[in-house]
Design an enzyme around this catalytic site. Structure first.
Site, PDB file in Angstrom:
ATOM      1  N   THR A  11       0.847  -1.202   0.000  1.00 18.62           N
ATOM      2  CA  THR A  11       0.000   0.000   0.000  1.00 18.62           C
ATOM      3  C   THR A  11       0.875   1.241   0.000  1.00 18.62           C
ATOM      4  O   THR A  11       1.966   1.241   0.571  1.00 18.62           O
ATOM      5  CB  THR A  11      -0.961   0.044   1.210  1.00 18.62           C
ATOM      6  OG1 THR A  11      -1.765   1.224   1.101  1.00 18.62           O
ATOM      7  CG2 THR A  11      -0.247   0.063   2.540  1.00 18.62           C
ATOM      8  N   GLY A  12       0.382   2.289  -0.644  1.00 22.30           N
ATOM      9  CA  GLY A  12       1.059   3.575  -0.603  1.00 22.30           C
ATOM     10  C   GLY A  12       0.275   4.557   0.248  1.00 22.30           C
ATOM     11  O   GLY A  12       0.578   5.755   0.276  1.00 22.30           O
ATOM     12  N   ASN A  13      -0.754   4.056   0.929  1.00 23.56           N
ATOM     13  CA  ASN A  13      -1.641   4.912   1.726  1.00 23.56           C
ATOM     14  C   ASN A  13      -1.197   4.836   3.196  1.00 23.56           C
ATOM     15  O   ASN A  13      -1.300   3.781   3.822  1.00 23.56           O
ATOM     16  CB  ASN A  13      -3.076   4.402   1.531  1.00 23.56           C
ATOM     17  CG  ASN A  13      -4.103   5.175   2.326  1.00 23.56           C
ATOM     18  OD1 ASN A  13      -3.857   5.566   3.459  1.00 23.56           O
ATOM     19  ND2 ASN A  13      -5.266   5.373   1.742  1.00 23.56           N
ATOM     20  N   GLY A  15      -2.430   6.042   5.891  1.00 22.60           N
ATOM     21  CA  GLY A  15      -3.526   5.764   6.846  1.00 22.60           C
ATOM     22  C   GLY A  15      -3.744   4.268   6.972  1.00 22.60           C
ATOM     23  O   GLY A  15      -3.851   3.726   8.075  1.00 22.60           O
ATOM     24  N   LYS A  16      -3.780   3.591   5.821  1.00 20.12           N
ATOM     25  CA  LYS A  16      -3.938   2.129   5.831  1.00 20.12           C
ATOM     26  C   LYS A  16      -2.745   1.454   6.496  1.00 20.12           C
ATOM     27  O   LYS A  16      -2.892   0.516   7.273  1.00 20.12           O
ATOM     28  CB  LYS A  16      -3.978   1.605   4.388  1.00 20.12           C
ATOM     29  CG  LYS A  16      -5.251   1.812   3.664  1.00 20.12           C
ATOM     30  CD  LYS A  16      -5.097   1.072   2.335  1.00 20.12           C
ATOM     31  CE  LYS A  16      -6.244   1.247   1.421  1.00 20.12           C
ATOM     32  NZ  LYS A  16      -6.068   0.458   0.191  1.00 20.12           N
ATOM     33  N   ASP A  72      -7.737  -3.760  -0.756  1.00 19.93           N
ATOM     34  CA  ASP A  72      -8.459  -2.829  -1.628  1.00 19.93           C
ATOM     35  C   ASP A  72      -9.772  -2.528  -0.935  1.00 19.93           C
ATOM     36  O   ASP A  72     -10.449  -3.422  -0.432  1.00 19.93           O
ATOM     37  CB  ASP A  72      -8.704  -3.405  -3.025  1.00 19.93           C
ATOM     38  CG  ASP A  72      -9.070  -2.277  -3.985  1.00 19.93           C
ATOM     39  OD1 ASP A  72      -8.251  -1.348  -4.164  1.00 19.93           O
ATOM     40  OD2 ASP A  72     -10.184  -2.292  -4.560  1.00 19.93           O
ATOM     41  N   SER A  73     -10.084  -1.245  -0.865  1.00 24.82           N
ATOM     42  CA  SER A  73     -11.230  -0.849  -0.066  1.00 24.82           C
ATOM     43  C   SER A  73     -11.905   0.360  -0.690  1.00 24.82           C
ATOM     44  O   SER A  73     -11.363   0.982  -1.599  1.00 24.82           O
ATOM     45  CB  SER A  73     -10.772  -0.542   1.361  1.00 24.82           C
ATOM     46  OG  SER A  73      -9.624   0.289   1.345  1.00 24.82           O
ATOM     47  N   TYR A 158     -12.602   9.196   3.793  1.00 26.82           N
ATOM     48  CA  TYR A 158     -13.974   9.684   4.022  1.00 26.82           C
ATOM     49  C   TYR A 158     -14.379   9.638   5.500  1.00 26.82           C
ATOM     50  O   TYR A 158     -15.541   9.866   5.824  1.00 26.82           O
ATOM     51  CB  TYR A 158     -14.957   8.842   3.193  1.00 26.82           C
ATOM     52  CG  TYR A 158     -14.727   8.922   1.697  1.00 26.82           C
ATOM     53  CD1 TYR A 158     -15.355   9.884   0.927  1.00 26.82           C
ATOM     54  CD2 TYR A 158     -13.856   8.031   1.062  1.00 26.82           C
ATOM     55  CE1 TYR A 158     -15.140   9.960  -0.448  1.00 26.82           C
ATOM     56  CE2 TYR A 158     -13.631   8.094  -0.315  1.00 26.82           C
ATOM     57  CZ  TYR A 158     -14.276   9.067  -1.050  1.00 26.82           C
ATOM     58  OH  TYR A 158     -14.052   9.146  -2.413  1.00 26.82           O
TER      59      TYR A 158
HETATM   60  P1  ITT Z   1      -3.279   1.691  -1.977  1.00 28.32           P
HETATM   61  O1  ITT Z   1      -3.958   1.210  -3.231  1.00 28.32           O
HETATM   62  O2  ITT Z   1      -1.860   2.083  -2.208  1.00 28.32           O
HETATM   63  O3  ITT Z   1      -3.437   0.747  -0.840  1.00 28.32           O
HETATM   64  P2  ITT Z   1      -5.361   3.694  -2.033  1.00 28.32           P
HETATM   65  O4  ITT Z   1      -5.728   4.834  -1.140  1.00 28.32           O
HETATM   66  O5  ITT Z   1      -5.256   3.979  -3.515  1.00 28.32           O
HETATM   67  O6  ITT Z   1      -3.990   3.055  -1.490  1.00 28.32           O
HETATM   68  P3  ITT Z   1      -7.630   1.962  -2.536  1.00 28.32           P
HETATM   69  O7  ITT Z   1      -7.438   1.910  -3.993  1.00 28.32           O
HETATM   70  O8  ITT Z   1      -7.984   0.698  -1.810  1.00 28.32           O
HETATM   71  O9  ITT Z   1      -6.329   2.501  -1.777  1.00 28.32           O
HETATM   72  O10 ITT Z   1      -8.723   3.070  -2.232  1.00 28.32           O
HETATM   73  C1  ITT Z   1      -9.255   3.166  -0.969  1.00 28.32           C
HETATM   74  C2  ITT Z   1      -9.930   4.516  -0.812  1.00 28.32           C
HETATM   75  O11 ITT Z   1     -11.202   4.324  -0.180  1.00 28.32           O
HETATM   76  C3  ITT Z   1      -9.124   5.409   0.123  1.00 28.32           C
HETATM   77  O12 ITT Z   1      -8.195   6.197  -0.589  1.00 28.32           O
HETATM   78  C4  ITT Z   1     -10.219   6.225   0.790  1.00 28.32           C
HETATM   79  O13 ITT Z   1     -10.613   7.270  -0.062  1.00 28.32           O
HETATM   80  C5  ITT Z   1     -11.370   5.210   0.877  1.00 28.32           C
HETATM   81  N1  ITT Z   1     -11.281   4.451   2.150  1.00 28.32           N
HETATM   82  C6  ITT Z   1     -10.948   3.135   2.294  1.00 28.32           C
HETATM   83  N2  ITT Z   1     -10.900   2.806   3.589  1.00 28.32           N
HETATM   84  C7  ITT Z   1     -11.195   3.919   4.278  1.00 28.32           C
HETATM   85  C8  ITT Z   1     -11.283   4.213   5.647  1.00 28.32           C
HETATM   86  O14 ITT Z   1     -10.997   3.296   6.581  1.00 28.32           O
HETATM   87  N3  ITT Z   1     -11.608   5.452   6.001  1.00 28.32           N
HETATM   88  C9  ITT Z   1     -11.858   6.396   5.077  1.00 28.32           C
HETATM   89  N4  ITT Z   1     -11.766   6.212   3.769  1.00 28.32           N
HETATM   90  C10 ITT Z   1     -11.439   4.975   3.353  1.00 28.32           C
END
Ligand code: ITT
Length: 201
Positions: A11-13, A15-16, A72-73, A158
């Site tokens: 993941t590049g996020n 928060g995740k 993926d979420s 969100y």
């Molecule tokens: P990676 O693919 O690198 O993991 P990403 O942010 O692109 O990072 P996703 O494609 O899975 O990840 O998109 C998930 C998005 O959904 C995320 O960027 C948020 O906008 C939203 N999201 C998912 N989980 C969330 C959470 O727990 N709280 C708030 N928003 C969330």
């Protein structure tokens, strides 16, 4: 199957990364973000959460030669026929930020009244090995409502507009542990960690 010493987290996020590392901490396996290996984000070409989770995990596993975990979420909003769904991260277009995505969501829901603002976060988490010998997949959901204004400063994405009626708070008003105990990601990763424990025995 033997327990690996190291797993790459695809993941590049950030928060995740924070949330997932906490849940997996007691597995006794070193969890290393893909950025530490110079792995770039994979292109998310799948139409579903499970497809995209597998694409991300496979990409990181092949690039590093290590087992990988990905999530993926996204947010599925009933009044928007399931949008933004798998496109949640880039909902407001190129250069999307958490703030611009929330603004777009609130705009789209401007004429939708309270009881019709139901939504759910979905998460698919998976574990794959570089040779594809074993794939483990788990899913989680978190039901709530989309508020008309932001509340709270925790979390990411969100969270400030996602209200959990049982908790009586938005996701951004929950501490990290409270969020992991209720969230789509918390549920999916806890289930995945249980599957991994059994798998490594
Ligand atoms: P990676 O693919 O690198 O993991 P990403 O942010 O692109 O990072 P996703 O494609 O899975 O990840 O998109 C998930 C998005 O959904 C995320 O960027 C948020 O906008 C939203 N999201 C998912 N989980 C969330 C959470 O727990 N709280 C708030 N928003 C969330």
């Amino acid at each position: 199957m033997a327990k690996p010493e190291k797993i790459v987290l695809a993941t590049g996020n950030v928060g995740k990364l924070r949330e997932i590392s906490k849940i997996l901490a007691d597995l006794g396996i070193e969890i290393v973000p893909q950025s530490e290996f110079g792995v770039e984000s994979a292109e998310e070409t799948g139409a579903t959460f499970v497809e995209n989770a597998l694409i991300k995990a496979r990409h990181a596993a092949v690039e590093t030669g290590l087992p990988a975990i990905a999530d993926d979420s996204g947010l599925v909003v009933d009044a928007l026929d399931g949008k933004p769904g798998v496109h949640s991260a880039r909902y407001s277009g190129p250069g999307a930020t958490d703030d611009s995505n929330i603004d777009k969501l609130l705009g789209e829901l401007a004429n939708v009244s309270g009881e019709n603002r139901t939504a759910a976060f979905h998460c698919c988490a998976c574990y794959v090995t570089p040779d594809d010998a074993a794939s483990l997949i788990a899913e989680g959901r978190w039901e709530g409502m989309i508020l008309k204004e932001r509340r709270g400063g925790e979390g990411f994405g969100y969270d400030p507009v996602f209200y959990d009626p049982d908790a009586g708070r938005t996701a951004a008003e929950l501490g990290p542990e409270q969020k992991n105990a209720r969230s789509h990601r918390g549920r999916a990763l806890t289930a995945l960690a249980d599957m991994m424990r059994q798998h490594f025995m």
